[in-house]
Design a protein around this motif. Structure first.
Motif, PDB file in Angstrom:
ATOM      1  N   LEU A  67     -13.483  -2.883 -17.840  1.00  0.00           N
ATOM      2  CA  LEU A  67     -13.677  -4.158 -17.131  1.00  0.00           C
ATOM      3  C   LEU A  67     -12.437  -4.536 -16.329  1.00  0.00           C
ATOM      4  O   LEU A  67     -12.555  -5.062 -15.215  1.00  0.00           O
ATOM      5  CB  LEU A  67     -14.045  -5.264 -18.119  1.00  0.00           C
ATOM      6  CG  LEU A  67     -15.405  -5.117 -18.794  1.00  0.00           C
ATOM      7  CD1 LEU A  67     -15.633  -6.267 -19.775  1.00  0.00           C
ATOM      8  CD2 LEU A  67     -16.525  -5.016 -17.786  1.00  0.00           C
ATOM      9  N   ASP A  68     -11.257  -4.259 -16.861  1.00  0.00           N
ATOM     10  CA  ASP A  68     -10.026  -4.527 -16.105  1.00  0.00           C
ATOM     11  C   ASP A  68      -9.987  -3.699 -14.824  1.00  0.00           C
ATOM     12  O   ASP A  68      -9.635  -4.209 -13.754  1.00  0.00           O
ATOM     13  CB  ASP A  68      -8.791  -4.227 -16.950  1.00  0.00           C
ATOM     14  CG  ASP A  68      -8.552  -5.259 -18.042  1.00  0.00           C
ATOM     15  OD1 ASP A  68      -9.130  -6.372 -17.969  1.00  0.00           O
ATOM     16  OD2 ASP A  68      -7.788  -4.957 -18.984  1.00  0.00           O
ATOM     17  N   LEU A  69     -10.361  -2.427 -14.920  1.00  0.00           N
ATOM     18  CA  LEU A  69     -10.407  -1.571 -13.729  1.00  0.00           C
ATOM     19  C   LEU A  69     -11.415  -2.097 -12.729  1.00  0.00           C
ATOM     20  O   LEU A  69     -11.159  -2.121 -11.512  1.00  0.00           O
ATOM     21  CB  LEU A  69     -10.762  -0.132 -14.121  1.00  0.00           C
ATOM     22  CG  LEU A  69      -9.716   0.649 -14.898  1.00  0.00           C
ATOM     23  CD1 LEU A  69     -10.320   1.945 -15.454  1.00  0.00           C
ATOM     24  CD2 LEU A  69      -8.505   0.945 -14.023  1.00  0.00           C
ATOM     25  N   ALA A  70     -12.570  -2.539 -13.202  1.00  0.00           N
ATOM     26  CA  ALA A  70     -13.626  -3.045 -12.319  1.00  0.00           C
ATOM     27  C   ALA A  70     -13.207  -4.351 -11.643  1.00  0.00           C
ATOM     28  O   ALA A  70     -13.494  -4.566 -10.464  1.00  0.00           O
ATOM     29  CB  ALA A  70     -14.915  -3.231 -13.103  1.00  0.00           C
ATOM     30  N   ARG A  71     -12.527  -5.220 -12.389  1.00  0.00           N
ATOM     31  CA  ARG A  71     -12.033  -6.477 -11.797  1.00  0.00           C
ATOM     32  C   ARG A  71     -11.062  -6.193 -10.655  1.00  0.00           C
ATOM     33  O   ARG A  71     -11.122  -6.823  -9.595  1.00  0.00           O
ATOM     34  CB  ARG A  71     -11.335  -7.325 -12.853  1.00  0.00           C
ATOM     35  CG  ARG A  71     -12.246  -8.066 -13.768  1.00  0.00           C
ATOM     36  CD  ARG A  71     -11.452  -8.973 -14.733  1.00  0.00           C
ATOM     37  NE  ARG A  71     -12.305  -9.379 -15.817  1.00  0.00           N
ATOM     38  CZ  ARG A  71     -12.279  -8.848 -17.044  1.00  0.00           C
ATOM     39  NH1 ARG A  71     -11.410  -7.906 -17.345  1.00  0.00           N
ATOM     40  NH2 ARG A  71     -13.096  -9.279 -17.976  1.00  0.00           N
TER      41      ARG A  71
ATOM     42  N   GLU B  16     -11.597  -7.156  -6.628  1.00  0.00           N
ATOM     43  CA  GLU B  16     -10.633  -7.980  -5.894  1.00  0.00           C
ATOM     44  C   GLU B  16     -10.136  -7.268  -4.638  1.00  0.00           C
ATOM     45  O   GLU B  16     -10.116  -7.845  -3.545  1.00  0.00           O
ATOM     46  CB  GLU B  16      -9.461  -8.337  -6.801  1.00  0.00           C
ATOM     47  CG  GLU B  16      -8.449  -9.246  -6.150  1.00  0.00           C
ATOM     48  CD  GLU B  16      -7.329  -9.615  -7.109  1.00  0.00           C
ATOM     49  OE1 GLU B  16      -6.167  -9.579  -6.652  1.00  0.00           O
ATOM     50  OE2 GLU B  16      -7.612  -9.925  -8.276  1.00  0.00           O
ATOM     51  N   GLU B  17      -9.769  -6.003  -4.783  1.00  0.00           N
ATOM     52  CA  GLU B  17      -9.268  -5.249  -3.635  1.00  0.00           C
ATOM     53  C   GLU B  17     -10.378  -4.975  -2.623  1.00  0.00           C
ATOM     54  O   GLU B  17     -10.139  -5.008  -1.416  1.00  0.00           O
ATOM     55  CB  GLU B  17      -8.626  -3.953  -4.105  1.00  0.00           C
ATOM     56  CG  GLU B  17      -7.343  -4.192  -4.879  1.00  0.00           C
ATOM     57  CD  GLU B  17      -6.701  -2.930  -5.406  1.00  0.00           C
ATOM     58  OE1 GLU B  17      -7.223  -1.823  -5.164  1.00  0.00           O
ATOM     59  OE2 GLU B  17      -5.661  -3.051  -6.072  1.00  0.00           O
TER      60      GLU B  17
ATOM     61  N   SER C 256     -15.742   3.309   4.967  1.00  0.00           N
ATOM     62  CA  SER C 256     -14.342   2.919   4.831  1.00  0.00           C
ATOM     63  C   SER C 256     -14.026   2.583   3.367  1.00  0.00           C
ATOM     64  O   SER C 256     -12.987   2.988   2.835  1.00  0.00           O
ATOM     65  CB  SER C 256     -14.044   1.725   5.733  1.00  0.00           C
ATOM     66  OG  SER C 256     -12.711   1.308   5.576  1.00  0.00           O
ATOM     67  N   HIS C 257     -14.923   1.856   2.718  1.00  0.00           N
ATOM     68  CA  HIS C 257     -14.721   1.516   1.312  1.00  0.00           C
ATOM     69  C   HIS C 257     -14.684   2.773   0.440  1.00  0.00           C
ATOM     70  O   HIS C 257     -13.797   2.927  -0.401  1.00  0.00           O
ATOM     71  CB  HIS C 257     -15.826   0.579   0.823  1.00  0.00           C
ATOM     72  CG  HIS C 257     -15.818   0.404  -0.654  1.00  0.00           C
ATOM     73  ND1 HIS C 257     -14.831  -0.287  -1.319  1.00  0.00           N
ATOM     74  CD2 HIS C 257     -16.669   0.863  -1.605  1.00  0.00           C
ATOM     75  CE1 HIS C 257     -15.076  -0.247  -2.617  1.00  0.00           C
ATOM     76  NE2 HIS C 257     -16.189   0.445  -2.817  1.00  0.00           N
ATOM     77  N   MET C 258     -15.657   3.651   0.650  1.00  0.00           N
ATOM     78  CA  MET C 258     -15.764   4.845  -0.184  1.00  0.00           C
ATOM     79  C   MET C 258     -14.560   5.781  -0.042  1.00  0.00           C
ATOM     80  O   MET C 258     -14.277   6.569  -0.947  1.00  0.00           O
ATOM     81  CB  MET C 258     -17.043   5.625   0.139  1.00  0.00           C
ATOM     82  CG  MET C 258     -18.309   4.855  -0.142  1.00  0.00           C
ATOM     83  SD  MET C 258     -18.584   4.692  -1.898  1.00  0.00           S
ATOM     84  CE  MET C 258     -20.296   4.210  -1.914  1.00  0.00           C
ATOM     85  N   SER C 259     -13.834   5.676   1.065  1.00  0.00           N
ATOM     86  CA  SER C 259     -12.665   6.533   1.258  1.00  0.00           C
ATOM     87  C   SER C 259     -11.342   5.779   1.068  1.00  0.00           C
ATOM     88  O   SER C 259     -10.273   6.343   1.291  1.00  0.00           O
ATOM     89  CB  SER C 259     -12.708   7.180   2.648  1.00  0.00           C
ATOM     90  OG  SER C 259     -12.624   6.191   3.656  1.00  0.00           O
ATOM     91  N   SER C 260     -11.431   4.518   0.625  1.00  0.00           N
ATOM     92  CA  SER C 260     -10.208   3.726   0.421  1.00  0.00           C
ATOM     93  C   SER C 260      -9.428   4.242  -0.786  1.00  0.00           C
ATOM     94  O   SER C 260      -9.991   4.798  -1.729  1.00  0.00           O
ATOM     95  CB  SER C 260     -10.557   2.245   0.228  1.00  0.00           C
ATOM     96  OG  SER C 260     -11.240   2.059  -1.004  1.00  0.00           O
ATOM     97  N   ASP C 261      -8.132   4.041  -0.749  1.00  0.00           N
ATOM     98  CA  ASP C 261      -7.270   4.475  -1.850  1.00  0.00           C
ATOM     99  C   ASP C 261      -7.661   3.799  -3.166  1.00  0.00           C
ATOM    100  O   ASP C 261      -7.702   4.439  -4.212  1.00  0.00           O
ATOM    101  CB  ASP C 261      -5.801   4.184  -1.549  1.00  0.00           C
ATOM    102  CG  ASP C 261      -5.238   5.066  -0.450  1.00  0.00           C
ATOM    103  OD1 ASP C 261      -5.843   6.125  -0.163  1.00  0.00           O
ATOM    104  OD2 ASP C 261      -4.188   4.699   0.111  1.00  0.00           O
ATOM    105  N   HIS C 262      -7.957   2.487  -3.113  1.00  0.00           N
ATOM    106  CA  HIS C 262      -8.264   1.786  -4.357  1.00  0.00           C
ATOM    107  C   HIS C 262      -9.605   2.235  -4.950  1.00  0.00           C
ATOM    108  O   HIS C 262      -9.747   2.297  -6.167  1.00  0.00           O
ATOM    109  CB  HIS C 262      -8.202   0.264  -4.192  1.00  0.00           C
ATOM    110  CG  HIS C 262      -9.142  -0.296  -3.197  1.00  0.00           C
ATOM    111  ND1 HIS C 262      -8.793  -0.489  -1.885  1.00  0.00           N
ATOM    112  CD2 HIS C 262     -10.420  -0.706  -3.309  1.00  0.00           C
ATOM    113  CE1 HIS C 262      -9.813  -1.008  -1.238  1.00  0.00           C
ATOM    114  NE2 HIS C 262     -10.818  -1.134  -2.081  1.00  0.00           N
TER     115      HIS C 262
END
Length: 100
Positions: free
Chosen positions: A19-23, A27-28, A64-70
């Motif tokens: 859940l922390d990873l998903a939050r 946010e990003e 763009s989202h799917m290739s983002s670093d985050h």
């Protein structure tokens, strides 16, 4: 508009870490250009299922989202917390109307 709906079965013993990873991902992701909304939820009937509801302006924003670093970092990190294979659905929507 593109709507994505992901479902991730989470291992009960690492639920809080997942859940922390998903939050952090949510946010990003909401700060990205072309993202209309990005929400992470847990299922009240299947508490170890995480659902992600994503809304994008267009295909370019999805790519763009799917290739983002985050996002790539999330994918690598969440793998250790999954209790099965995630599923992903994509919808192409012409309009969005608030009815209440």
């Amino acid at each position: 508009m593109i709507v994505m709906h992901a479902e991730m079965p989470i291992a009960p013993d690492s639920r809080e870490e997942a859940l922390d990873l998903a939050r952090e991902l949510a946010e990003e992701s909401r700060a990205e250009a072309g993202v209309i909304d990005y929400r992470v939820t847990t299922d009240i009937e299947a508490t170890n299922t995480v659902r992600v509801i994503e809304q994008y302006e267009d295909t370019d924003a999805v790519e763009s989202h799917m290739s983002s670093d985050h996002f790539e970092s999330f994918q690598a990190s969440i793998a250790a917390h999954l209790a099965g294979e995630p599923t992903l659905y994509q919808y192409e929507v012409d309009s969005k109307t608030q009815v209440m």
